[in-house]
Design a protein around this motif. Structure first.
Motif, PDB file in Angstrom:
ATOM      1  N   HIS A   1      35.608  36.493  43.255  1.00 36.02           N
ATOM      2  CA  HIS A   1      36.713  36.137  42.356  1.00 36.02           C
ATOM      3  C   HIS A   1      36.410  36.636  40.954  1.00 36.02           C
ATOM      4  N   GLY A   2      37.432  37.244  40.319  1.00 34.03           N
ATOM      5  CA  GLY A   2      37.245  37.711  38.949  1.00 34.03           C
ATOM      6  C   GLY A   2      36.105  38.700  38.844  1.00 34.03           C
ATOM      7  N   SER A   3      35.306  38.561  37.808  1.00 37.00           N
ATOM      8  CA  SER A   3      34.206  39.495  37.583  1.00 37.00           C
ATOM      9  C   SER A   3      33.091  39.343  38.615  1.00 37.00           C
ATOM     10  N   LEU A   4      33.005  38.187  39.276  1.00 35.78           N
ATOM     11  CA  LEU A   4      31.967  38.019  40.302  1.00 35.78           C
ATOM     12  C   LEU A   4      32.161  38.995  41.457  1.00 35.78           C
TER      13      LEU A   4
ATOM     14  N   LEU B   1      40.698  30.736  39.470  1.00 33.94           N
ATOM     15  CA  LEU B   1      41.594  30.806  38.302  1.00 33.94           C
ATOM     16  C   LEU B   1      40.870  31.383  37.094  1.00 33.94           C
ATOM     17  N   SER B   2      40.288  32.539  37.295  1.00 33.95           N
ATOM     18  CA  SER B   2      39.488  33.152  36.238  1.00 33.95           C
ATOM     19  C   SER B   2      40.293  33.338  34.967  1.00 33.95           C
ATOM     20  N   ARG B   3      39.661  33.069  33.852  1.00 37.06           N
ATOM     21  CA  ARG B   3      40.247  33.296  32.539  1.00 37.06           C
ATOM     22  C   ARG B   3      39.829  34.650  31.974  1.00 37.06           C
ATOM     23  N   GLY B   4      39.235  35.491  32.838  1.00 38.94           N
ATOM     24  CA  GLY B   4      38.801  36.805  32.371  1.00 38.94           C
ATOM     25  C   GLY B   4      37.388  36.810  31.855  1.00 38.94           C
ATOM     26  N   GLU B   5      36.642  35.742  32.149  1.00 40.40           N
ATOM     27  CA  GLU B   5      35.274  35.640  31.654  1.00 40.40           C
ATOM     28  C   GLU B   5      34.295  36.344  32.593  1.00 40.40           C
ATOM     29  N   THR B   6      33.114  36.651  32.079  1.00 33.49           N
ATOM     30  CA  THR B   6      32.015  37.139  32.905  1.00 33.49           C
ATOM     31  C   THR B   6      31.030  35.994  33.066  1.00 33.49           C
ATOM     32  N   CYS B   7      30.564  35.791  34.285  1.00 32.58           N
ATOM     33  CA  CYS B   7      29.694  34.652  34.578  1.00 32.58           C
ATOM     34  C   CYS B   7      28.269  34.952  34.108  1.00 32.58           C
ATOM     35  N   LEU B   8      27.954  34.518  32.890  1.00 33.40           N
ATOM     36  CA  LEU B   8      26.625  34.755  32.329  1.00 33.40           C
ATOM     37  C   LEU B   8      25.554  34.011  33.103  1.00 33.40           C
TER      38      LEU B   8
END
Length: 844
Positions: free
Chosen positions: A336-339, A312-319
């Motif tokens: 998933h998402g940016s990952l 359920l990514s909120r559009g973040e990048t996993c720092l």
């Protein structure tokens, strides 16, 4: 999407930059990332960091930048050449929503969803949350507030970021995933000022591996698996625990699973810890809570494997994934998402919807193969240091800033004086924008259907036209035409122009209206005005407004219910034919009309020809069907005290229903006389009239009021609810449609929905609506109608009367969708033709 220039403008002077962002000790990754990038960005600008609170950033920040409070920034706004906002989805950013509206700048969007950050502002103010939802996502989002835990659900489901994007001079995102979310939520127009800049790895205090492991209590041969970052359901921490407990690592005495990061102390964190406590491996699954950078660096140095999962990514990048990779830790992620954008040669990538077994197998494979772990970690470190370096990121951000300000002509004119108290009132009073005036429309711009419901706002007389207006407006509010937002509007009698009908929309959707203000309507190219209501005088009064809107690129369409005042002038008050003629002349000057039947569409085409307007303007003339499901038309409820008695009387003998206002063209006089003949013949039947008092029928009204059968075999119901009407349809024997003409004949399809037989006057529109599924009569005398009714009763007794059960009828949902389609198709064709003509002109 715009690409920034690649060359460094070394000749440019050092401009003064306001860098609006949280800093440590705020517990957000954006704060840590900002502290890391500032020393590099200071090579390009004279930087002031604007914070809303106390900061304990390290010496690198203070050595290169000054720190200002929000109030100090506002007082000195004129001194800044550039402004950059670092937006994330945490409460640390709540002060920035008002700031970016007051003083636009470049926005760096660390999270696409900003709803949690915004919710910190609105969590005690439901009206403010409703306003934010409406501003960013329109009326459909407001319906979420009606559900259990609606506030929290709305914050989770909606990004609440549109106004931030609209006020931004440019937007920087860190992943293609964020770009995809932007297009999904706001359309491709939103990408025009958006730039992709891969997130930089932040330098973490280095620690010697052996020293770090000793300090944390681990021996050299221990296996240390870490999940970094906040605890939360979207981090899938519970899936990691379940996979661990389902693998051989559960019983390995030297295998440890660490959750390195704080939680919110919420239900999820407590449930996760209970799961661990109940397991036999509980002493080797540990939670560190929030830790400082030094301790974070030790865990990175000590880790053998990092696991970074998302849902359920909120559009973040996993720092934290970049942190682990930069430290050379073998890292497991899911796609998933940016990952999903990470190089599969540098991390172990699971499917987005991975199984517990797949995760357990990946952990075990890395745990038992130190050489593979070392190879994967080295590849990851090389990737991050090569593509996610902080200096390269700062240089790219500098170019994005300059490109944004270069594209925002005219140059911003910041207010020379700005009162901090004005800003502090921002959330309460929403004052005019401070500092910069944007001469261009906001982007991404929301295209709107401006739906005129002027008569409905003035007075809902519950006529057939009002039923259509209510039903279609309600469907459009719930489910707008694709690519548009629906905004009901209305004209007033005291001034030209239109106003938003927000309070009416809230009433339709059964929502609190404490946030709603009926502000004046402003339009832009791409909007569509839809005259859904039959607003004769307001349209004439606002012809100048509509022509001005049309000239600005707003398409103008009207719904035509009928031309009966023109074609049957003797059936209407003396002024009505001229009023409708004037209305039609106004309407024909615009883009198109959607008629409620093909019979009405033919009348419009004939009117255009007879008025020599068939070629004066490319007016599109089309039609759509109406709906029959009363309950979906903002149905009124309530039954009178005598409802049961009346319904029993209707069911006691054959009952013919006439539904509609008592007015000259509806045929009530002929029908009443026909039933008097039937009663004189000894035919025991009911005439049930359902309709309010109309015009120019005083004689008929007097006959109804004083009739000897009134209350016995003559039943007259006026002003009844839709709920009551449904029951009357169900109790009746046959619908009598005696109108000499109609635009459509809603009662026919409403009767057909109840499988109620129909006998109708033989006119084209009734044939169009009911086809072979009704009996028809001709003639204007009472005797002719009485004979037709007698013949129908004979067929009814034998069961040979036409059945309405096979009549094709639409729901209001279908009718609203079809009306939207016929307008959209014509608007699209016109836009395509305009582009084609422009291309020919350009080619010439």
């Amino acid at each position: 999407m715009r690409e920034p220039p690649s060359a460094h403008d070394s000749a440019s002077r050092r401009r003064r930059l306001a860098f609006v962002s949280p800093l440590p000790p705020d517990r957000t990754g954006v704060a840590a990332h900002s502290a890391a990038v500032l020393p590099y960005l200071a090579r390009h600008y004279e930087v002031d960091v604007v914070v809303d609170g106390i900061t304990s950033a390290d010496d690198r920040v203070f050595a290169n930048c000054s720190v200002r409070t929000v109030d100090e920034f506002l007082l000195e706004a004129a001194r800044y050449d550039r402004i950059v906002y670092q937006f994330g989805n945490s409460p640390c950013h709540q002060h920035m929503f008002g700031l970016v509206k007051a003083l636009p700048g470049l926005v760096v969007l660390h999270d696409f969803f900003l709803s949690r950050a915004r919710f910190a502002t609105h969590k005690q103010d439901h009206a403010a949350l409703a306003q934010a939802l409406y501003d960013c996502h329109g009326y459909p989002s407001l319906q979420t507030l009606q559900k259990p835990s609606g506030d929290a659900l709305a914050v989770w489901n909606y990004p609440l970021n549109l106004d931030v994007l609209q006020h931004a001079l440019g937007v920087v995102v860190h992943s293609r995933h964020a770009i995809g979310l932007t297009e999904e939520w706001h359309g491709s127009d939103a990408l025009a000022r958006m730039t992709l800049a891969p997130l930089a790895h932040r330098p973490v205090p280095a620690a010697d591996r052996a020293t770090a492991r000793r300090a944390l209590g681990f021996e050299t041969r221990d296996l240390v698996v870490c999940a970094f970052g906040f605890l939360g359901p979207n981090k899938l921490n519970h899936r990691l625990v379940e996979a661990w407990l389902g693998s051989p690592l559960r019983n390995h005495p030297r295998a440890y699973l660490l959750f390195v990061g704080g939680g919110l102390g919420d239900h999820y964190e407590k449930a996760l810890k209970r799961l661990v406590d109940r397991s036999s491996a509980g002493d080797r699954i540990r939670f560190t809570g929030w830790i400082d950078d030094d301790l974070f660096g030790r865990h990175l140095a000590a880790a053998d494997i990092a696991v970074q999962l998302r849902a359920l990514s909120r559009g973040e990048t996993c720092l934290t994934a970049l942190d682990a990779m930069a430290s050379g830790v073998a890292t497991v992620v899911n796609a998933h998402g940016s990952l999903a954008e990470l190089d599969a040669q540098s991390v172990r990538v699971l499917r987005d919807g991975f199984s517990r077994r797949e995760l357990a197998d990946a952990l075990l494979a890395l745990a038992t193969n130190p050489a593979h772990r070392q190879h994967l970690g080295a590849s990851a470190r090389e990737l991050v240091l090569g593509q996610h370096g902080m200096q390269a990121y700062a240089d790219r951000l500098h170019h994005c800033i300059e490109a944004a300000y270069g594209a925002s002509a005219p140059a911003p004119e910041h207010a020379s004086t700005t009162s901090a108290s004005v800003y502090r009132r921002w959330f309460d009073e929403a004052p005019p924008t401070l500092g910069m005036t944007l001469t261009r429309p906001p982007k991404p711009r929301v295209r709107r259907w401006l739906v005129d419901v002027s008569e409905l706002v003035r007075e809902d007389a519950r006529t057939g036209i009002h039923r259509v207006t209510r039903a279609i407006l309600l469907e459009w509010l719930r489910s707008p035409p694709p690519g548009y937002r629906v905004e009901p509007i209305y004209a007033t009698a005291v001034a030209n122009g239109y106003r938003h009908a927000r309070r009416l929309a809230c009433e339709f959707l059964e929502l609190p209206a404490d946030w709603a203000h009926d502000d004046p309507v402003e339009v832009s190219a791409g909007d569509v005005f839809v005259g859904l209501d039959w607003s004769l005088d307001p349209v004439h009064q606002n012809r100048g407004t509509l022509h001005a809107w049309h000239a600005r690129g707003t398409k103008v369409w009207f719904v035509v219910y009928d031309l009966l005042p023109i074609t049957l002038p003797h059936c209407f008050p003396p002024d009505m034919p001229n009023r409708q003629q004037r209305w039609m002349e106004a309407v024909s000057a615009f883009d198109g009309v959607a008629c409620i039947s093909e019979a009405v569409a033919d009348d419009v085409r004939h009117w255009l020809v007879s008025n020599q307007l068939e070629s004066a303007t490319p007016l599109a003339v089309t039609s759509f069907p109406l709906g029959a499901d009363l309950a979906e038309s903002q149905a009124t409820l309530g039954l009178p005290d005598d409802a049961a008695k009346v319904l029993a009387a209707i069911g006691a003998r054959p009952s013919f229903l006439m539904v509609g206002t008592v007015e000259p063209r509806k045929g009530h006089a002929q029908a009443l006389s026909a039933f008097e003949l039937l009663w004189a013949r000894g035919v025991d039947v009911n005439l049930v009239v359902v309709g309010r008092r109309g015009w120019m029928v005083d004689e008929v009204l007097s006959r109804l009021d004083t009739h000897g059968e009134l209350g016995r075999r003559l039943i007259w119901l006026t002003g009844i609810s839709d709920e009551y009407l449904e029951k009357i349809y169900a109790a009746g024997t046959c619908l009598l449609a005696a109108s000499i003409n109609e635009g459509f004949g809603l009662p026919l399809i409403e009767a057909a929905k109840h499988r109620l037989p129909i006998i109708a006057r033989d006119i084209p529109v009734f044939r169009e609506v009911a086809g072979p599924h009704a009996a028809y009569f001709t003639g204007n005398s009472a005797l002719q109608l009485a004979d037709s009714l007698s013949r129908w009763l004979a067929m009814y007794r034998l069961g040979t009367h036409p059945s309405s059960g096979s009549t094709v009828w639409s729901t209001w949902k279908t009718a609203a969708r079809r009306l939207a389609e016929v307008i959209s198709e014509n608007v699209l064709e016109e836009q395509t033709a305009s582009r084609s003509e422009l291309a020919k002109t350009s080619g010439a």
